[in-house]
Design a protein around this motif. Structure first.
Motif, short mmCIF file in Angstrom:
data_model
loop_
_atom_site.label_atom_id
_atom_site.label_comp_id
_atom_site.label_asym_id
_atom_site.label_seq_id
_atom_site.Cartn_x
_atom_site.Cartn_y
_atom_site.Cartn_z
N ASN A 42 5.05 -42.61 -61.04
CA ASN A 42 5.99 -43.70 -60.96
C ASN A 42 5.55 -44.53 -61.96
N ALA A 43 6.61 -45.29 -62.48
CA ALA A 43 6.24 -46.37 -63.53
C ALA A 43 5.52 -47.54 -62.78
N THR A 44 4.58 -48.16 -63.44
CA THR A 44 3.96 -49.37 -63.01
C THR A 44 4.90 -50.51 -63.49
N TYR A 45 4.97 -51.49 -62.54
CA TYR A 45 5.71 -52.68 -62.38
C TYR A 45 4.82 -53.77 -62.27
N ASN A 46 4.94 -54.69 -62.96
CA ASN A 46 4.20 -56.13 -62.86
C ASN A 46 5.35 -56.96 -61.85
N ASP A 47 4.82 -57.50 -60.83
CA ASP A 47 5.59 -58.44 -60.20
C ASP A 47 5.73 -59.89 -60.93
N MET A 83 5.53 -47.83 -71.27
CA MET A 83 5.55 -47.15 -70.24
C MET A 83 4.32 -46.60 -69.74
N VAL A 84 3.67 -46.98 -68.58
CA VAL A 84 2.63 -46.39 -68.03
C VAL A 84 2.79 -45.96 -66.84
N PHE A 85 2.10 -44.83 -66.69
CA PHE A 85 2.18 -44.26 -65.15
C PHE A 85 0.68 -44.33 -64.48
N GLU A 86 0.50 -44.83 -63.44
CA GLU A 86 -0.71 -44.87 -62.46
C GLU A 86 -0.47 -44.85 -61.30
N PHE A 126 -1.40 -46.81 -59.32
CA PHE A 126 -1.39 -48.25 -59.37
C PHE A 126 0.13 -48.58 -58.76
N ALA A 127 0.89 -47.83 -59.20
CA ALA A 127 2.25 -47.91 -58.88
C ALA A 127 2.82 -47.73 -57.47
N GLU A 128 2.07 -47.13 -56.69
CA GLU A 128 2.37 -47.09 -55.31
C GLU A 128 2.21 -48.03 -54.47
N PHE A 129 1.55 -49.29 -54.82
CA PHE A 129 1.41 -50.45 -54.42
C PHE A 129 2.77 -51.13 -54.40
N ASN A 130 3.52 -51.14 -55.59
CA ASN A 130 5.05 -51.62 -55.62
C ASN A 130 6.14 -50.79 -54.67
N LEU A 131 5.69 -49.48 -54.66
CA LEU A 131 6.60 -48.81 -53.74
C LEU A 131 6.25 -49.08 -52.44
N ALA A 132 4.99 -49.61 -51.94
CA ALA A 132 4.82 -49.79 -50.50
C ALA A 132 5.21 -51.09 -50.17
N GLY A 133 5.75 -51.83 -51.08
CA GLY A 133 6.23 -53.32 -50.66
C GLY A 133 5.10 -54.44 -50.94
N ASP A 136 -0.68 -55.43 -62.95
CA ASP A 136 -1.75 -54.54 -63.69
C ASP A 136 -2.16 -55.50 -65.28
N PHE A 137 -3.14 -55.92 -65.38
CA PHE A 137 -3.85 -56.66 -66.39
C PHE A 137 -4.88 -55.56 -67.39
N TRP A 138 -4.72 -55.81 -68.64
CA TRP A 138 -5.82 -54.96 -69.31
C TRP A 138 -6.80 -56.02 -69.94
N VAL A 139 -8.07 -55.52 -69.98
CA VAL A 139 -9.13 -56.18 -70.59
C VAL A 139 -9.60 -55.67 -71.94
N GLY A 140 -9.54 -56.41 -73.00
CA GLY A 140 -9.94 -56.23 -73.91
C GLY A 140 -11.59 -55.67 -74.11
N ALA A 141 -11.79 -54.43 -74.95
CA ALA A 141 -13.00 -54.04 -74.70
C ALA A 141 -13.64 -53.49 -76.10
#
Length: 104
Positions: free
Chosen positions: A1-6, A33-36, A38-45, A50-55
């Motif tokens: 599932n696609a990741t979605y930022n609230d 388009m990122v698939f992780e 992590f997207a399961e959290f949104n599906l669970a309500g 999701d944030f990226w940290v420069g490295a």
């Protein structure tokens, strides 16, 4: 599932991060388009973001920006983070976000 930022959660956490890391150090990037899992959290309500940290070492980043070269991404065999600053920043990000979330 696609990741979605609230959107509301993202706005709240970005404000907290900018307060700690500085305005110029928290940037918005174009959606990708990122698939992780992590997207399961949104599906669970559960609202999530999701944030990226420069490295990358600042000099390598600047050189890549100037030349238009793409840098290796996470999960690439050539990804080579600048470990100590990356770990410090990632811990600061996580702590800031958790403290913000626990305030309410």
């Amino acid at each position: 599932n696609a990741t979605y930022n609230d959107p509301e959660l993202t706005k709240r956490l970005v404000a907290a991060l900018r307060g700690v890391l500085g305005q110029a150090n928290v940037i918005e990037v174009e959606p990708t388009m990122v698939f992780e899992d992590f997207a399961e959290f949104n599906l669970a309500g559960i609202p999530s973001a999701d944030f990226w940290v420069g490295a990358v070492e600042p000099a390598k980043f600047a050189a890549a920006q100037q030349s238009g070269t793409d840098l290796p991404q996470l999960h690439s065999s050539t990804w080579n983070p600048d470990y100590m600053p990356t770990l410090k920043t990632a811990m600061t990000v996580e702590t800031t976000e958790l403290l913000e979330l626990l305030r309410h």
